[in-house]
Design an enzyme around this catalytic site. Structure first.
Site, PDB file in Angstrom:
ATOM      1  N   ASP A   3       0.844  -1.198   0.000  1.00 56.99           N
ATOM      2  CA  ASP A   3       0.000   0.000   0.000  1.00 56.99           C
ATOM      3  C   ASP A   3       0.880   1.248   0.000  1.00 56.99           C
ATOM      4  O   ASP A   3       1.736   1.407   0.889  1.00 56.99           O
ATOM      5  CB  ASP A   3      -0.849  -0.028   1.290  1.00 56.99           C
ATOM      6  CG  ASP A   3      -2.174   0.657   1.122  1.00 56.99           C
ATOM      7  OD1 ASP A   3      -2.482   1.141   0.020  1.00 56.99           O
ATOM      8  OD2 ASP A   3      -2.932   0.687   2.121  1.00 56.99           O
ATOM      9  N   GLU A  40     -14.301   0.638  -0.571  1.00 55.17           N
ATOM     10  CA  GLU A  40     -14.451   0.619   0.884  1.00 55.17           C
ATOM     11  C   GLU A  40     -15.688   1.414   1.300  1.00 55.17           C
ATOM     12  O   GLU A  40     -15.870   2.572   0.908  1.00 55.17           O
ATOM     13  CB  GLU A  40     -13.180   1.211   1.537  1.00 55.17           C
ATOM     14  CG  GLU A  40     -13.232   1.189   3.059  1.00 55.17           C
ATOM     15  CD  GLU A  40     -11.873   1.393   3.722  1.00 55.17           C
ATOM     16  OE1 GLU A  40     -10.836   1.357   3.018  1.00 55.17           O
ATOM     17  OE2 GLU A  40     -11.859   1.578   4.952  1.00 55.17           O
TER      18      GLU A  40
HETATM   19  O1  KIV Z   1      -4.686  -0.222   4.592  1.00 57.15           O
HETATM   20  C1  KIV Z   1      -5.519  -1.123   4.476  1.00 57.15           C
HETATM   21  O2  KIV Z   1      -5.541  -2.097   5.232  1.00 57.15           O
HETATM   22  C2  KIV Z   1      -6.506  -0.985   3.419  1.00 57.15           C
HETATM   23  C3  KIV Z   1      -7.670  -1.915   3.436  1.00 57.15           C
HETATM   24  C4  KIV Z   1      -8.629  -1.479   4.468  1.00 57.15           C
HETATM   25  C5  KIV Z   1      -8.293  -2.060   2.104  1.00 57.15           C
HETATM   26  O3  KIV Z   1      -6.383  -0.132   2.594  1.00 57.15           O
END
Ligand code: KIV
Length: 290
Positions: free
Chosen positions: A93, A192
Protein backbone atom coordinates in the site's frame (compact mmCIF):
# COMPACT_ATOMS: atom_id res chain seq x y z
CA UNK A 1 -0.09 -33.17 2.69
CA UNK A 2 3.70 -33.26 2.29
CA UNK A 3 5.43 -30.04 1.38
CA UNK A 4 6.39 -31.37 -2.08
CA UNK A 5 2.85 -32.48 -3.04
CA UNK A 6 1.58 -29.16 -1.66
CA UNK A 7 3.91 -27.17 -3.91
CA UNK A 8 2.83 -29.25 -6.93
CA UNK A 9 -0.81 -28.42 -6.24
CA UNK A 10 -0.57 -24.77 -5.30
CA UNK A 11 0.36 -22.07 -7.76
CA UNK A 12 1.52 -18.53 -7.12
CA UNK A 13 -1.43 -16.16 -7.43
CA UNK A 14 -0.90 -13.40 -9.97
CA UNK A 15 -2.93 -10.49 -11.29
CA UNK A 16 -3.96 -12.88 -14.10
CA UNK A 17 -5.39 -15.27 -11.52
CA UNK A 18 -7.49 -12.36 -10.20
CA UNK A 19 -8.89 -11.80 -13.71
CA UNK A 20 -9.51 -15.52 -14.25
CA UNK A 21 -11.34 -15.79 -10.93
CA UNK A 22 -13.61 -12.90 -11.88
CA UNK A 23 -14.34 -14.57 -15.23
CA UNK A 24 -15.22 -17.83 -13.45
CA UNK A 25 -17.26 -16.07 -10.77
CA UNK A 26 -14.95 -17.40 -8.02
CA UNK A 27 -14.66 -15.04 -5.04
CA UNK A 28 -11.18 -13.59 -4.44
CA UNK A 29 -9.95 -13.54 -0.84
CA UNK A 30 -7.59 -10.88 0.52
CA UNK A 31 -6.31 -10.23 4.04
CA UNK A 32 -3.86 -7.70 5.35
CA UNK A 33 -0.61 -8.79 7.02
CA UNK A 34 2.29 -6.77 8.36
CA UNK A 35 4.75 -9.40 9.65
CA UNK A 36 6.37 -12.76 8.89
CA UNK A 37 4.28 -14.93 11.25
CA UNK A 38 0.96 -13.57 10.00
CA UNK A 39 2.07 -13.88 6.38
CA UNK A 40 2.91 -17.57 6.96
CA UNK A 41 -0.55 -18.20 8.45
CA UNK A 42 -2.40 -16.29 5.72
CA UNK A 43 -0.47 -18.26 3.10
CA UNK A 44 -1.26 -21.61 4.79
CA UNK A 45 -4.95 -20.63 4.86
CA UNK A 46 -4.69 -20.35 1.04
CA UNK A 47 -5.86 -16.73 0.92
CA UNK A 48 -5.39 -15.36 -2.61
CA UNK A 49 -3.65 -12.08 -1.78
CA UNK A 50 -1.96 -10.25 1.07
CA UNK A 51 -2.31 -6.51 1.28
CA UNK A 52 0.39 -4.90 3.38
CA UNK A 53 -2.00 -2.06 4.11
CA UNK A 54 -1.11 1.33 5.49
CA UNK A 55 -3.62 0.32 8.19
CA UNK A 56 -0.26 -0.82 9.60
CA UNK A 57 -0.08 2.67 11.08
CA UNK A 58 -3.19 2.17 13.19
CA UNK A 59 -3.24 -1.53 14.08
CA UNK A 60 0.51 -2.13 14.54
CA UNK A 61 2.17 1.24 15.11
CA UNK A 62 -0.60 2.85 17.17
CA UNK A 63 -1.03 6.05 15.13
CA UNK A 64 -4.35 7.87 15.27
CA UNK A 65 -4.90 7.37 11.51
CA UNK A 66 -2.93 6.23 8.43
CA UNK A 67 -1.50 9.65 7.54
CA UNK A 68 1.84 9.46 9.43
CA UNK A 69 2.90 6.15 7.83
CA UNK A 70 6.19 6.50 5.91
CA UNK A 71 7.71 4.67 2.93
CA UNK A 72 10.40 3.26 5.23
CA UNK A 73 7.80 1.81 7.62
CA UNK A 74 5.86 0.28 4.74
CA UNK A 75 8.95 -1.24 3.11
CA UNK A 76 10.19 -2.65 6.43
CA UNK A 77 6.90 -4.53 6.97
CA UNK A 78 6.52 -5.54 3.31
CA UNK A 79 9.93 -7.23 3.48
CA UNK A 80 8.87 -9.27 6.53
CA UNK A 81 5.64 -10.34 4.79
CA UNK A 82 7.48 -11.30 1.61
CA UNK A 83 9.75 -13.60 3.65
CA UNK A 84 6.70 -15.44 5.02
CA UNK A 85 4.34 -15.66 2.05
CA UNK A 86 5.06 -17.77 -1.01
CA UNK A 87 1.80 -18.20 -2.93
CA UNK A 88 -0.46 -15.15 -2.36
CA UNK A 89 -0.27 -12.10 -4.59
CA UNK A 90 1.56 -9.49 -2.50
CA UNK A 91 0.26 -5.92 -2.66
CA UNK A 92 2.08 -3.02 -0.98
CA UNK A 93 0.00 0.00 0.00
CA UNK A 94 1.50 3.34 -1.02
CA UNK A 95 1.49 5.64 2.03
CA UNK A 96 0.11 9.19 2.16
CA UNK A 97 2.31 11.64 0.21
CA UNK A 98 4.34 8.93 -1.52
CA UNK A 99 2.37 9.33 -4.78
CA UNK A 100 0.62 12.72 -4.57
CA UNK A 101 3.53 15.13 -5.10
CA UNK A 102 4.63 14.20 -8.61
CA UNK A 103 4.30 11.42 -11.14
CA UNK A 104 8.05 10.87 -11.08
CA UNK A 105 8.16 10.47 -7.31
CA UNK A 106 5.14 8.15 -7.42
CA UNK A 107 6.81 5.85 -9.98
CA UNK A 108 10.06 5.79 -8.00
CA UNK A 109 8.23 4.95 -4.76
CA UNK A 110 6.05 2.31 -6.42
CA UNK A 111 9.20 0.72 -7.83
CA UNK A 112 10.71 0.41 -4.35
CA UNK A 113 7.85 -1.88 -3.26
CA UNK A 114 8.83 -4.40 -5.96
CA UNK A 115 12.58 -3.84 -6.13
CA UNK A 116 13.40 -3.64 -2.41
CA UNK A 117 10.45 -5.21 -0.59
CA UNK A 118 9.40 -8.25 -2.63
CA UNK A 119 5.88 -7.03 -3.45
CA UNK A 120 4.11 -8.01 -6.69
CA UNK A 121 1.88 -4.93 -6.98
CA UNK A 122 1.02 -1.63 -5.30
CA UNK A 123 -2.25 -0.07 -4.18
CA UNK A 124 -3.06 3.62 -4.05
CA UNK A 125 -6.12 5.67 -3.12
CA UNK A 126 -8.11 8.10 -5.21
CA UNK A 127 -10.18 8.59 -8.35
CA UNK A 128 -9.82 10.57 -11.59
CA UNK A 129 -7.06 12.80 -10.12
CA UNK A 130 -4.81 9.71 -9.90
CA UNK A 131 -5.08 8.71 -13.57
CA UNK A 132 -1.69 10.18 -14.71
CA UNK A 133 0.11 8.54 -11.78
CA UNK A 134 -1.56 5.15 -12.36
CA UNK A 135 -0.76 5.28 -16.08
CA UNK A 136 2.90 6.05 -15.36
CA UNK A 137 3.28 3.31 -12.72
CA UNK A 138 1.58 0.75 -14.98
CA UNK A 139 3.81 1.89 -17.88
CA UNK A 140 6.80 1.09 -15.66
CA UNK A 141 5.55 -2.52 -15.49
CA UNK A 142 4.11 -2.31 -11.98
CA UNK A 143 0.57 -3.65 -11.41
CA UNK A 144 -1.65 -1.10 -9.63
CA UNK A 145 -4.71 -1.75 -7.50
CA UNK A 146 -7.00 1.27 -7.09
CA UNK A 147 -8.91 2.16 -3.92
CA UNK A 148 -12.20 4.11 -4.03
CA UNK A 149 -15.05 4.96 -1.65
CA UNK A 150 -13.96 5.63 1.91
CA UNK A 151 -10.28 6.21 1.26
CA UNK A 152 -8.77 6.58 4.76
CA UNK A 153 -5.93 8.90 3.65
CA UNK A 154 -8.66 11.49 2.91
CA UNK A 155 -10.22 11.22 6.37
CA UNK A 156 -9.90 14.98 6.98
CA UNK A 157 -11.43 15.83 3.62
CA UNK A 158 -14.40 13.52 4.40
CA UNK A 159 -14.73 14.91 7.95
CA UNK A 160 -14.44 11.40 9.46
CA UNK A 161 -14.76 7.77 8.42
CA UNK A 162 -18.07 8.08 6.54
CA UNK A 163 -19.72 5.80 4.00
CA UNK A 164 -19.33 7.12 0.45
CA UNK A 165 -21.48 6.99 -2.68
CA UNK A 166 -24.82 7.20 -0.88
CA UNK A 167 -26.39 9.90 -3.09
CA UNK A 168 -27.19 9.34 -6.78
CA UNK A 169 -24.64 12.02 -7.79
CA UNK A 170 -21.89 10.62 -5.55
CA UNK A 171 -22.60 7.07 -6.75
CA UNK A 172 -22.42 8.17 -10.41
CA UNK A 173 -19.09 9.90 -9.76
CA UNK A 174 -17.74 6.79 -8.07
CA UNK A 175 -18.71 4.61 -11.04
CA UNK A 176 -17.07 7.13 -13.41
CA UNK A 177 -13.90 7.09 -11.29
CA UNK A 178 -13.88 3.29 -11.33
CA UNK A 179 -14.15 3.21 -15.12
CA UNK A 180 -11.34 5.78 -15.42
CA UNK A 181 -9.09 3.75 -13.11
CA UNK A 182 -9.80 0.62 -15.16
CA UNK A 183 -8.94 2.52 -18.35
CA UNK A 184 -5.73 3.82 -16.73
CA UNK A 185 -4.62 0.20 -16.28
CA UNK A 186 -5.54 -0.87 -12.72
CA UNK A 187 -5.71 -4.66 -12.45
CA UNK A 188 -8.30 -4.43 -9.64
CA UNK A 189 -9.98 -1.85 -7.41
CA UNK A 190 -10.78 -1.94 -3.67
CA UNK A 191 -14.15 -0.39 -2.74
CA UNK A 192 -14.45 0.62 0.88
CA UNK A 193 -17.70 1.39 2.73
CA UNK A 194 -20.11 1.99 -0.14
CA UNK A 195 -23.74 0.84 -0.47
CA UNK A 196 -24.21 -2.83 -1.33
CA UNK A 197 -26.21 -2.18 -4.48
CA UNK A 198 -23.60 0.27 -5.73
CA UNK A 199 -20.95 -2.40 -5.10
CA UNK A 200 -23.00 -4.81 -7.22
CA UNK A 201 -23.58 -2.30 -10.03
CA UNK A 202 -19.90 -1.35 -10.25
CA UNK A 203 -18.80 -5.01 -10.11
CA UNK A 204 -21.13 -5.79 -13.01
CA UNK A 205 -19.93 -2.82 -15.09
CA UNK A 206 -16.19 -3.31 -14.55
CA UNK A 207 -14.10 -5.87 -16.41
CA UNK A 208 -11.44 -5.89 -13.67
CA UNK A 209 -12.11 -7.51 -10.27
CA UNK A 210 -13.64 -5.42 -7.50
CA UNK A 211 -12.50 -6.16 -3.95
CA UNK A 212 -14.94 -4.99 -1.30
CA UNK A 213 -14.53 -4.00 2.31
CA UNK A 214 -17.95 -2.94 3.50
CA UNK A 215 -19.15 -2.94 -0.13
CA UNK A 216 -21.45 -5.98 -0.07
CA UNK A 217 -21.30 -9.59 -1.19
CA UNK A 218 -21.57 -8.90 -4.92
CA UNK A 219 -17.99 -7.66 -5.22
CA UNK A 220 -15.62 -10.06 -6.95
CA UNK A 221 -13.63 -10.46 -3.76
CA UNK A 222 -13.40 -9.36 -0.14
CA UNK A 223 -10.62 -7.86 1.95
CA UNK A 224 -10.44 -7.43 5.72
CA UNK A 225 -7.78 -6.17 8.11
CA UNK A 226 -6.30 -9.26 9.80
CA UNK A 227 -6.22 -7.53 13.20
CA UNK A 228 -10.01 -7.02 12.94
CA UNK A 229 -10.55 -10.66 11.88
CA UNK A 230 -8.45 -11.87 14.82
CA UNK A 231 -9.92 -9.47 17.38
CA UNK A 232 -6.52 -7.86 17.93
CA UNK A 233 -7.51 -4.24 17.40
CA UNK A 234 -9.73 -3.02 20.19
CA UNK A 235 -9.98 0.73 19.50
CA UNK A 236 -13.02 0.37 17.24
CA UNK A 237 -14.64 -2.28 15.05
CA UNK A 238 -16.32 -1.10 11.84
CA UNK A 239 -19.76 -2.57 11.09
CA UNK A 240 -18.43 -4.49 8.07
CA UNK A 241 -15.97 -6.52 10.14
CA UNK A 242 -16.63 -10.13 11.06
CA UNK A 243 -14.51 -11.12 14.05
CA UNK A 244 -13.33 -14.75 13.90
CA UNK A 245 -11.32 -14.79 17.14
CA UNK A 246 -10.62 -12.78 20.29
CA UNK A 247 -6.83 -12.80 20.24
CA UNK A 248 -6.62 -9.59 22.26
CA UNK A 249 -8.51 -11.35 25.07
CA UNK A 250 -6.32 -14.45 24.63
CA UNK A 251 -3.14 -12.33 24.81
CA UNK A 252 -4.25 -10.59 27.99
CA UNK A 253 -5.18 -13.97 29.51
CA UNK A 254 -1.81 -15.55 28.57
CA UNK A 255 0.26 -12.55 29.75
CA UNK A 256 -1.64 -12.41 33.06
CA UNK A 257 -1.08 -16.16 33.58
CA UNK A 258 2.66 -15.68 32.93
CA UNK A 259 2.72 -12.74 35.34
CA UNK A 260 1.03 -14.81 38.01
CA UNK A 261 3.32 -17.85 37.42
CA UNK A 262 6.51 -15.77 37.72
CA UNK A 263 5.41 -13.79 40.75
CA UNK A 264 4.20 -16.93 42.55
CA UNK A 265 7.28 -19.04 41.65
CA UNK A 266 5.39 -21.52 39.41
CA UNK A 267 7.60 -20.56 36.44
CA UNK A 268 10.25 -21.53 35.55
CA UNK A 269 10.33 -25.16 36.75
CA UNK A 270 12.93 -27.90 36.04
CA UNK A 271 11.06 -28.57 32.80
CA UNK A 272 12.02 -25.12 31.49
CA UNK A 273 15.60 -25.09 32.87
CA UNK A 274 18.99 -26.41 31.87
CA UNK A 275 21.54 -28.04 34.17
CA UNK A 276 25.30 -28.56 34.21
CA UNK A 277 26.66 -32.13 34.37
CA UNK A 278 27.45 -33.01 38.04
CA UNK A 279 31.18 -33.45 37.32
CA UNK A 280 31.38 -29.98 35.75
CA UNK A 281 29.59 -28.50 38.74
CA UNK A 282 32.01 -30.22 41.12
CA UNK A 283 34.95 -29.03 39.02
CA UNK A 284 33.59 -25.48 39.20
CA UNK A 285 33.22 -25.62 43.01
CA UNK A 286 36.76 -27.00 43.26
CA UNK A 287 38.03 -24.17 41.05
CA UNK A 288 36.27 -21.59 43.18
CA UNK A 289 37.60 -23.16 46.38
CA UNK A 290 41.22 -22.81 45.16
O1 KIV B 1 -4.69 -0.22 4.59
C1 KIV B 1 -5.52 -1.12 4.48
O2 KIV B 1 -5.54 -2.10 5.23
C2 KIV B 1 -6.51 -0.98 3.42
C3 KIV B 1 -7.67 -1.92 3.44
C4 KIV B 1 -8.63 -1.48 4.47
C5 KIV B 1 -8.29 -2.06 2.10
O3 KIV B 1 -6.38 -0.13 2.59
Amino acid sequence: MSESSESVKRKKITTRTFQQKKARGEPITVLTAYDYATALAVDLAEIDAILVGDSLGMVVLGYENTLPVTMDEMLHHCKAVARGAKYPLLIGDMPFMSYQVSVEEAVRNAGRFLKEAGMDAVKLEGGRERVPVIEAIVAAGIPVQGHLGLTPQSVHQFGGYRAQGKSAQAAKRLLEDALLLQEAGCFSIVFETIPTRLGRLISERLEIPTIGIGAGAACDGQVLVSHDVLGLFERFTPRFVKKYADLHGEMVRAFAAYNSDVTSGRFPTDEHSIEMPDEEWEALTALLDD
